[in-house]
Write a protein that holds these residues in place. Structure first.
Motif, PDB file in Angstrom:
ATOM      1  N   ILE A  48       7.274  -5.042   0.185  1.00  0.00           N
ATOM      2  CA  ILE A  48       7.409  -3.711  -0.410  1.00  0.00           C
ATOM      3  C   ILE A  48       6.097  -3.329  -1.063  1.00  0.00           C
ATOM      4  O   ILE A  48       5.364  -4.180  -1.543  1.00  0.00           O
ATOM      5  N   SER A  49       5.814  -2.048  -1.050  1.00  0.00           N
ATOM      6  CA  SER A  49       4.560  -1.591  -1.608  1.00  0.00           C
ATOM      7  C   SER A  49       4.699  -0.134  -1.998  1.00  0.00           C
ATOM      8  O   SER A  49       5.563   0.581  -1.507  1.00  0.00           O
ATOM      9  N   LYS A  50       3.826   0.286  -2.911  1.00  0.00           N
ATOM     10  CA  LYS A  50       3.706   1.722  -3.135  1.00  0.00           C
ATOM     11  C   LYS A  50       2.853   2.270  -2.016  1.00  0.00           C
ATOM     12  O   LYS A  50       1.990   1.573  -1.481  1.00  0.00           O
ATOM     13  N   ILE A  51       3.089   3.512  -1.690  1.00  0.00           N
ATOM     14  CA  ILE A  51       2.273   4.139  -0.666  1.00  0.00           C
ATOM     15  C   ILE A  51       0.839   4.275  -1.200  1.00  0.00           C
ATOM     16  O   ILE A  51       0.641   4.376  -2.412  1.00  0.00           O
ATOM     17  N   GLN A  52      -0.162   4.184  -0.325  1.00  0.00           N
ATOM     18  CA  GLN A  52      -1.555   4.197  -0.778  1.00  0.00           C
ATOM     19  C   GLN A  52      -1.858   5.416  -1.637  1.00  0.00           C
ATOM     20  O   GLN A  52      -1.402   6.520  -1.347  1.00  0.00           O
ATOM     21  N   LYS A  53      -2.692   5.192  -2.663  1.00  0.00           N
ATOM     22  CA  LYS A  53      -3.014   6.274  -3.611  1.00  0.00           C
ATOM     23  C   LYS A  53      -3.637   7.479  -2.925  1.00  0.00           C
ATOM     24  O   LYS A  53      -3.394   8.616  -3.292  1.00  0.00           O
ATOM     25  N   LYS A  54      -4.455   7.219  -1.889  1.00  0.00           N
ATOM     26  CA  LYS A  54      -5.194   8.323  -1.274  1.00  0.00           C
ATOM     27  C   LYS A  54      -4.281   9.367  -0.635  1.00  0.00           C
ATOM     28  O   LYS A  54      -4.721  10.455  -0.312  1.00  0.00           O
ATOM     29  N   PHE A  55      -3.008   9.028  -0.439  1.00  0.00           N
ATOM     30  CA  PHE A  55      -2.115   9.990   0.187  1.00  0.00           C
ATOM     31  C   PHE A  55      -1.537  10.998  -0.805  1.00  0.00           C
ATOM     32  O   PHE A  55      -0.788  11.898  -0.438  1.00  0.00           O
ATOM     33  N   ASN A  56      -1.853  10.778  -2.118  1.00  0.00           N
ATOM     34  CA  ASN A  56      -1.533  11.801  -3.134  1.00  0.00           C
ATOM     35  C   ASN A  56      -0.064  12.069  -3.407  1.00  0.00           C
ATOM     36  O   ASN A  56       0.302  13.156  -3.799  1.00  0.00           O
ATOM     37  N   PHE A  57       0.797  11.126  -3.136  1.00  0.00           N
ATOM     38  CA  PHE A  57       2.150  11.252  -3.681  1.00  0.00           C
ATOM     39  C   PHE A  57       2.701   9.853  -3.838  1.00  0.00           C
ATOM     40  O   PHE A  57       2.177   8.897  -3.262  1.00  0.00           O
ATOM     41  N   GLU A  58       3.740   9.730  -4.650  1.00  0.00           N
ATOM     42  CA  GLU A  58       4.233   8.395  -4.951  1.00  0.00           C
ATOM     43  C   GLU A  58       5.534   8.103  -4.232  1.00  0.00           C
ATOM     44  O   GLU A  58       6.457   8.934  -4.226  1.00  0.00           O
ATOM     45  N   ALA A  59       5.602   6.934  -3.614  1.00  0.00           N
ATOM     46  CA  ALA A  59       6.842   6.492  -2.984  1.00  0.00           C
ATOM     47  C   ALA A  59       6.720   4.996  -2.731  1.00  0.00           C
ATOM     48  O   ALA A  59       5.609   4.467  -2.620  1.00  0.00           O
ATOM     49  N   ASN A  60       7.845   4.319  -2.686  1.00  0.00           N
ATOM     50  CA  ASN A  60       7.841   2.918  -2.285  1.00  0.00           C
ATOM     51  C   ASN A  60       8.080   2.837  -0.804  1.00  0.00           C
ATOM     52  O   ASN A  60       8.886   3.579  -0.259  1.00  0.00           O
ATOM     53  N   ILE A  61       7.375   1.917  -0.159  1.00  0.00           N
ATOM     54  CA  ILE A  61       7.645   1.733   1.257  1.00  0.00           C
ATOM     55  C   ILE A  61       8.051   0.278   1.496  1.00  0.00           C
ATOM     56  O   ILE A  61       7.424  -0.655   1.015  1.00  0.00           O
ATOM     57  N   LEU A  62       9.189   0.135   2.185  1.00  0.00           N
ATOM     58  CA  LEU A  62       9.796  -1.179   2.375  1.00  0.00           C
ATOM     59  C   LEU A  62       9.742  -1.526   3.860  1.00  0.00           C
ATOM     60  O   LEU A  62      10.202  -0.748   4.692  1.00  0.00           O
ATOM     61  N   ASP A  63       9.152  -2.674   4.156  1.00  0.00           N
ATOM     62  CA  ASP A  63       9.127  -3.132   5.539  1.00  0.00           C
ATOM     63  C   ASP A  63      10.397  -3.934   5.782  1.00  0.00           C
ATOM     64  O   ASP A  63      10.911  -4.568   4.873  1.00  0.00           O
ATOM     65  N   SER A  64      10.917  -3.899   6.995  1.00  0.00           N
ATOM     66  CA  SER A  64      12.132  -4.667   7.263  1.00  0.00           C
ATOM     67  C   SER A  64      11.912  -5.502   8.513  1.00  0.00           C
ATOM     68  O   SER A  64      11.012  -5.221   9.290  1.00  0.00           O
ATOM     69  N   PRO A  65      12.715  -6.535   8.732  1.00  0.00           N
ATOM     70  CA  PRO A  65      12.512  -7.347   9.924  1.00  0.00           C
ATOM     71  C   PRO A  65      12.781  -6.543  11.196  1.00  0.00           C
ATOM     72  O   PRO A  65      13.587  -5.618  11.175  1.00  0.00           O
ATOM     73  N   GLY A  66      12.095  -6.874  12.273  1.00  0.00           N
ATOM     74  CA  GLY A  66      12.292  -6.162  13.531  1.00  0.00           C
ATOM     75  C   GLY A  66      13.708  -6.351  14.050  1.00  0.00           C
ATOM     76  O   GLY A  66      14.213  -7.464  14.112  1.00  0.00           O
ATOM     77  N   ILE A  67      14.409  -5.257  14.383  1.00  0.00           N
ATOM     78  CA  ILE A  67      15.771  -5.375  14.902  1.00  0.00           C
ATOM     79  C   ILE A  67      15.914  -4.551  16.171  1.00  0.00           C
ATOM     80  O   ILE A  67      15.208  -3.575  16.374  1.00  0.00           O
ATOM     81  N   ILE A  68      16.840  -4.964  17.024  1.00  0.00           N
ATOM     82  CA  ILE A  68      17.061  -4.276  18.287  1.00  0.00           C
ATOM     83  C   ILE A  68      18.137  -3.216  18.120  1.00  0.00           C
ATOM     84  O   ILE A  68      18.075  -2.143  18.693  1.00  0.00           O
ATOM     85  N   SER A  69      19.118  -3.554  17.283  1.00  0.00           N
ATOM     86  CA  SER A  69      20.278  -2.682  17.169  1.00  0.00           C
ATOM     87  C   SER A  69      20.814  -2.753  15.744  1.00  0.00           C
ATOM     88  O   SER A  69      20.587  -3.738  15.031  1.00  0.00           O
ATOM     89  N   LEU A  70      21.512  -1.709  15.323  1.00  0.00           N
ATOM     90  CA  LEU A  70      22.111  -1.732  13.979  1.00  0.00           C
ATOM     91  C   LEU A  70      23.459  -2.452  13.986  1.00  0.00           C
ATOM     92  O   LEU A  70      24.107  -2.562  12.954  1.00  0.00           O
TER      93      LEU A  70
END
Lengths: 680, 73
Positions: A48-70
């Motif tokens: 998990i990370s905050k979105i890079q500062k240079k993009f000028n807005f705040e949000a958390n971005i969460l990576d998830s494991p690769g999946i084929i189907s829900l």
């Protein structure tokens, strides 16, 4: 509170099928400051990370494991999919970005459809447009947007083109979102059936036809057709079903890399080169770290004078830190090579080649990558077993991973081999190290086979083994992404192992220094060096460590060792590499003009058992020690991770007692066997 | 009826149906092996198992046992 701040930000979850360029996109969005998080009760690890500062807005971005189907395929997959719907710590995602390989639209649209059907707020990032172009096709993002009714942005993972557009779309999307009420996505597995799946695929094929078109370069087309004829892969009927063309380069490479004879030869060559390069590349850096900490330790001891504090700084703190840092280069390089191999697409082929032999001993082709990572460090390796869908195979893989020769053993082997073999003929030591690695592979596979035989008693789990793995198109690896991932793996390792090693170094220092910290000796007619030496040995022989040593002496005598090695072995149970720093402490090695290792070897050659005059370190005992380290589970962090990943203390405890008793038994046999043949 | 496991190296076939009683059948469908799709046996691992098929523009390796649930025309 720090976590509170994080939780207040909008949450963007990144989802994608394996090999869809998800990690690359995550790196673009997060920059370099992501962290890996676990949460209790589940076997899923997220970045998990905050979105890079240079993009000028705040949000958390969460990576998830690769999946084929829900729709989950196993209990573990269910946990990871459930947490996509609502993360126990970060909640429901405000926005889901799905990465879709545009050259495999009809396959990857399944996940997109499931996300849209679950009423997630979805944004599509189309990747691998370069691969599609190689096939002679182009895609219209606008048309796909109309088909699916959600934003579609084309991203070029090689150059980063399109990331800015994606960020604008995210920003716009999140702003729209604030105006309205948050969606509550519904899980879709209740409405799953085969017909739904078949109808979806038919729909995707139609969509694919409508949004892609052939690039109008006639020479390109002719080339492809010619190549297809040569390879006899596709027949003429398929010309309407145009996107199912395969990547020609990949087919050609696979003719060799998956060849029945060449494939296996190349496989072993790749493995051999991987491991030898770890030592070649890492050794010079390790030497620099080793000698600079030796120098620092010596200088600080000189500077602070002869008292307990200076001893603590020089031997407890500085040497302890050095012992941790010294093999960070190896871990970094191993992760780098593994990352490059994975990024090119070769590791999937390796898994395919080795699936059959591994299935004979109850493992799976998917065990291959975790086992390989086990040569770097058991902790990330055990975490990597999550990609194995079958629980029994997963548990068995976790079971044997501690037997893979991890890099924490390297400083120990380096020291012991340097003792056995002359420094001017380092190739013999290299050969010795290679044999240790082979021994580690033989022992782990043998134990896997044996455990598999008695699996009902050790590992209880269901038994539907499966191996379904995509062999992705070969690509040039993206070096910056691999580098950043290796850096994070090394950092993770350092954070996990570092504090333990430091604290233990402190404890061992204390045990060897007190209570007799100011020994009275007869210093008449002695030089300054001799006084220091006499003081040191006097202090040690009446220390707490010596008391502890007397207690464990009965266990150490049968294997030809004494309490000093015993204390080092006990401390090595915290982390194997502590063995070296604790020997250094016990033998009071302070770096002088030499490196730590040279001074240690010097002290070790002089050491005798008690007053018998017999040497403590002999070829027999050193060989015994090496064998002990091959088998014994001496790593608290591994046990903790094993406990977490298997769900109970059962498996880590079996691992601990089984591997350590095997280690003791074989050490006993080796030492006494060698002595019986006249080798002391 | 023939199954995909009986294909020879380089041979192609069209999928007729997937045996739904096989435990891996759903995953097989989800990765794109659906009726009507053309598949080609592209690679055979040493020891003859697993085998890799081209399907929907990619290559997927599966075990022979799993290829057995893919019935072909």
């Amino acid at each position: 509170m720090k976590t509170q701040v994080i939780e207040d930000l909008p949450l963007i979850t990144l989802i994608g099928p394996p090999n869809s360029g998800k990690t690359t996109l995550f790196n673009y969005l997060s920059g370099k400051n992501y962290k890996t998080v676990n949460y209790p009760g589940a076997t899923v690890e997220y970045s998990i990370s905050k979105i890079q500062k240079k993009f000028n807005f705040e949000a958390n971005i969460l990576d998830s494991p690769g999946i084929i189907s829900l729709v989950p395929n196993s209990p573990d997959e269910k946990i990871s999919i459930d947490s996509l719907y609502s993360h126990p710590r970060y909640g429901i995602p405000d926005l889901v970005i799905i990465t879709i390989d545009s050259s495999q639209l009809s396959r990857h649209l399944l996940l997109a459809k499931q996300l849209i059907d679950s009423s997630f707020n979805v944004l599509i990032a189309l990747t691998m447009v370069d691969l599609l172009q190689r096939k002679g096709f182009e895609i219209s993002a606008a048309n796909l947007k109309d088909e699916l009714n959600c934003d579609v942005i084309i991203i070029d993972g090689r150059t980063g083109n399109g990331v800015d557009d994606l960020v604008k779309a995210i920003d716009k999307n999140l702003k729209n979102l604030q105006a309205q009420e948050k969606n509550h996505p519904n899980q879709i597995h209740s409405n799953f059936n085969v017909n739904y799946l078949l109808n979806s695929f038919t729909e995707f094929e139609q969509i694919e036809k409508r949004v892609t078109s052939q690039i109008q370069h006639s020479n390109r087309k002719i080339n492809l057709n010619k190549a297809n004829r040569q390879l006899k892969v596709l027949n003429n009927d398929l010309s309407q079903n145009k996107n199912s063309q395969l990547d020609i380069t990949t087919l050609k490479i696979d003719k060799i890399l998956l060849h029945k004879v060449w494939g296996i030869i190349i496989f072993f060559l790749v493995m051999a080169i991987t491991f030898t390069s770890i030592f070649w590349f890492a050794q010079p850096i390790m030497n620099i770290i080793d000698s600079s900490f030796g120098f620092l330790s010596f200088e600080s001891h000189e500077l602070l004078g002869n008292n307990w504090f200076s001893d603590f700084i020089a031997n407890g703190i500085i040497s302890g830190t050095g012992a941790v840092l010294v093999f960070v280069p190896q871990i970094l390089i191993l992760f780098l090579i593994l990352g490059l191999l994975e990024d090119t697409g070769y590791l999937a082929r390796g898994a395919m080649l080795i699936d059959k032999p591994l299935s004979k001993i109850g493992l799976n082709g998917r065990s291959f990558v975790p086992m390989l990572s086990g040569f770097a460090c058991a902790i990330p390796a055990i975490l990597a077993t999550r990609t194995i869908p079958n629980k029994r195979e997963r548990l068995l893989t976790i079971f044997i991973i501690p037997l893979m020769s991890c890099s924490a053993r390297l400083p120990v082997y380096a020291l012991l081999l340097a003792f056995l073999f002359p420094a001017n003929e380092s190739w013999i030591a290299g050969l010795g190290l290679a044999s240790i690695y082979i021994l580690s592979i033989i022992s782990s596979t043998t134990i896997a086979g044996l455990v598999n035989k008695f699996r009902n008693r050790i590992i209880n789990a269901e038994d539907t083994s499966s191996f379904i793995l995509e062999l992705p198109a070969y690509r040039m690896p993206k070096f910056s992404v691999v580098l950043s991932n290796s850096y994070h793996s090394a950092k993770l390792y350092f954070k996990k192992a570092g504090p333990i090693i430091l604290v233990l170094s402190g404890i061992i220092w204390f045990l060897t220094y007190f209570p007799n910290n100011n020994p009275k000796i007869d210093s008449n007619n002695l030089s300054k060096d001799q006084i220091t030496q006499l003081e040191n040995s006097e202090r040690l022989s009446h220390s707490y460590a010596a008391d502890l040593g007397k207690f464990i002496q009965p266990v150490m005598s049968p294997i030809g060792m004494d309490w000093r090695i015993g204390v080092s072995l006990i401390s090595a149970f915290a982390a194997r590499e502590v063995f070296v720093s604790s020997l250094a402490l016990i033998f009071k090695v302070t770096g002088n003009e030499h490196t730590l290792q040279t001074s240690m070897l010097h002290e070790m050659r002089k050491a005798t058992i008690g007053n018998t005059g017999k040497y403590l370190f002999t070829p027999a005992t050193i060989t015994g020690l090496i064998i002990f380290f091959v088998f014994a589970l001496q790593c608290m962090s591994t046990m903790a991770v094993s406990r977490k990943e298997t769900g109970s203390w059962r498996i880590p405890l079996i691992q601990f007692f089984l591997f350590t008793s095997i280690a003791y038994l074989f050490t006993f046999l080796a030492v006494n066997g060698l002595r019986a043949f006249g080798i002391n | 009826m023939k199954t995909a496991a009986e294909l020879k190296f380089g041979e192609s076939a069209t999928i007729y149906e997937i045996d739904k009683s096989h435990p891996s059948s759903r995953r097989i469908l989800e990765v794109g092996f659906t009726p009507g799709q053309e598949i080609v046996l592209l690679n055979i691992s040493i020891f003859n198992d697993p085998i890799a098929f081209s399907v929907r523009g990619t290559v997927i390796a599966i075990r022979k046992n799993e290829a057995n649930c893919i019935r072909i025309l």
